[in-house]
Write a protein that holds these residues in place. Structure first.
Motif, short mmCIF file in Angstrom:
data_model
loop_
_atom_site.label_atom_id
_atom_site.label_comp_id
_atom_site.label_asym_id
_atom_site.label_seq_id
_atom_site.Cartn_x
_atom_site.Cartn_y
_atom_site.Cartn_z
N LYS A 224 0.83 -1.22 0.00
CA LYS A 224 0.00 0.00 0.00
C LYS A 224 0.86 1.26 0.00
O LYS A 224 0.41 2.32 -0.44
N ARG A 227 1.07 3.03 -3.28
CA ARG A 227 -0.09 3.86 -3.62
C ARG A 227 -0.07 5.16 -2.81
O ARG A 227 -0.30 6.24 -3.36
N GLU A 228 0.19 5.04 -1.51
CA GLU A 228 0.14 6.22 -0.65
C GLU A 228 1.22 7.23 -1.03
O GLU A 228 0.98 8.44 -1.03
N ALA A 232 0.44 10.94 -2.38
CA ALA A 232 0.96 12.07 -1.61
C ALA A 232 1.74 13.05 -2.47
O ALA A 232 1.82 14.24 -2.16
#
Length: 353
Positions: A224, A227-228, A232
Motif C-alpha cells: 500500500k 499507492r500512498e 501524496a
C-alpha cells in the motif's frame, strides 16, 4: 557412553512412527502422480514422433505441418504397396487411366494439420487478448475502486462459482448467445454464426474467473505504501495504478494468463459449438475483405483430435494422425506457455521491491 543410553536421543514414539508413515504415503502419492504424467507424455512423444519426425533431412515431416487433412488411399500397383493422399492419388489415377486400383480409403489419415494449427493459434491469441483486457480491468475495479459491501461480495462469489461451470455449459452459452444471437425490439445482437469471433468471446468468458482472481491477488500483493506515496506526491488514482501498481502486479497477471492458455487451447466443447469446422477448404484470411476474417470458422487441433479419434473407424493410419496431432498440440501449448513464463520472469526481475 553407549549411544542407546544418551539422554537426548529421540525415542521412536507411536506418534513419530505415524508421522513417518504418513510422510511416506505422501511421497509415494507424489511420485505416482509424476510417474503417471511422465507415462502419458512419453507415450505421446514416442508414438507421435513417428509421424512428426523422419530419418532423412530435414528430419521433420514438413508435409504434416504445411498441408491440409486428406483422405488416405492404400492400394497395390505392380507389386508395390502404395499410400497416397487424395490429390496425389488423383494425379496418379490420371497418369494410369487403364489401371484397376481398387484402393482402400481412410478418411483424414493423410495430408497434414496446418489449418488446425492456424485455427488453434488464432483462437488462443484472440480469446486471451479479450480475457486479459476484461479480466485485468475487472480486477482493478474490484481491488482499487470498489468499496467492500454486500454487492461486491456477491460479485466475488459469482466469479468463484463461474470458475466451476463445466466447459460444455460455456459452449452451449456461446452457441445461443454469440452464434445464434437474439433480437430486442427487432434489433439483432450478435448472431456471428460459427466463427472466430464467437469462439473468442466464449473462450474468453470461460477463463475470466481465473484471470480476475489471479489479477486481483497480484494487485493486493503490491504494498500500500506504493499507492500512498504516489498519491501524496499529487498523482491521480489512475496514474498511481498505471505507473506504481500495475507494473509490479504484471508477473502475477502473466501467471494467470499461463493457466488460461492451457485451458483455452485444450478445450473441445466450446469451440465445437462456436468456432470449429471438421474440415475447411480455406484459411481464415482467404476472404475478400480482411475485416471478414473474424467471422470465419476454423479448424482446431483439439476438435481435430476428437474427430479423428472418435468419429471415424479406427485403424493404424488414424492412430498415426491422432498421436502426431497430439504431439504438435502439446508442443504449441508448451511454446506459448514458455514465452509467457520468460516474459513473466523478466518483468519480475525488472520490477522488485
Amino acid at each position: 557412553m553407549d549411544d542407546t543410553m544418551h539422554r537426548f536421543r529421540t525415542s521412536a514414539t507411536a506418534a513419530a512412527r505415524r508421522e513417518r508413515t504418513v510422510f511416506l504415503l505422501f511421497r509415494v502419492a507424489t511420485y505416482l502422480v509424476v510417474g503417471c504424467g511422465v507415462a502419458v507424455f512419453l507415450t505421446i512423444f514416442l508414438r507421435g514422433a513417428g509421424t512428426v519426425l523422419q530419418k532423412e533431412a530435414p528430419f521433420v515431416n514438413t508435409a504434416f505441418f504445411t498441408q491440409a487433412p486428406e483422405s488416405l488411399y492404400v492400394f497395390d500397383f505392380e507389386g508395390v504397396h502404395r499410400q497416397m493422399g487424395f490429390r496425389e492419388f488423383q494425379e496418379f489415377k490420371a497418369a494410369h487411366p487403364a489401371a484397376k486400383l481398387n484402393p482402400e480409403t481412410y478418411i483424414y489419415s493423410a495430408g497434414g494439420i496446418f489449418p488446425a494449427i492456424v485455427g488453434t493459434l488464432l483462437l488462443v491469441v484472440g480469446s486471451m487478448t479479450i480475457a486479459l483486457l476484461l479480466g485485468v480491468c475487472a480486477a482493478i475495479f474490484l481491488n482499487e475502486y470498489a468499496r467492500d459491501g454486500k454487492f461486491i461480495r456477491f460479485v466475488r462469489l459469482s466469479i468463484m462459482n463461474l470458475a466451476g461451470v463445466p466447459s460444455i455449459v460455456f459452449g452451449l452459452f456461446g452457441a445461443s448467445m454469440f452464434v445464434v444471437g437474439f433480437k430486442v425490439f427487432g434489433i439483432q445482437f450478435f448472431g456471428w454464426n460459427t466463427s472466430l469471433m464467437a469462439g473468442w468471446f466464449t473462450l474468453a468468458f470461460m477463463v475470466l474467473p481465473v484471470i480476475i482472481t489471479a489479477s486481483e491477488e497480484s494487485l493486493k500483493a503490491v504494498p500500500k505504501g506504493f499507492r500512498e506515496g504516489s498519491l501524496a506526491l499529487g498523482a491521480t488514482r489512475w496514474q498511481t495504478i498505471r505507473k506504481n501498481v500495475l507494473p509490479y502486479a504484471l508477473p502475477g497477471i502473466l501467471t494467470s494468463s499461463i493457466l488460461g492458455i492451457a485451458r483455452v487451447a485444450g478445450e473441445t466443447a466450446p469451440i465445437m459449438f462456436t468456432a470449429a469446422f471438421v474440415v475447411s477448404d480455406k484459411l481464415p484470411w482467404q476472404v475478400d475483405h480482411l475485416t471478414d476474417m473474424p467471422f470465419q470458422g476454423v479448424m482446431a487441433l483439439p476438435y481435430h483430435i476428437y474427430v479423428v479419434s472418435s468419429k471415424i473407424p479406427q485403424n493404424a493410419y488414424t492412430a498415426r494422425v491422432q498421436y502426431g496431432t497430439t504431439f504438435v498440440f502439446l508442443l504449441i501449448v508448451a511454446v506459448i506457455a514458455s514465452v509467457s513464463i520468460i516474459l513473466r520472469n523478466r518483468l519480475r526481475n525488472r520490477y522488485k521491491w
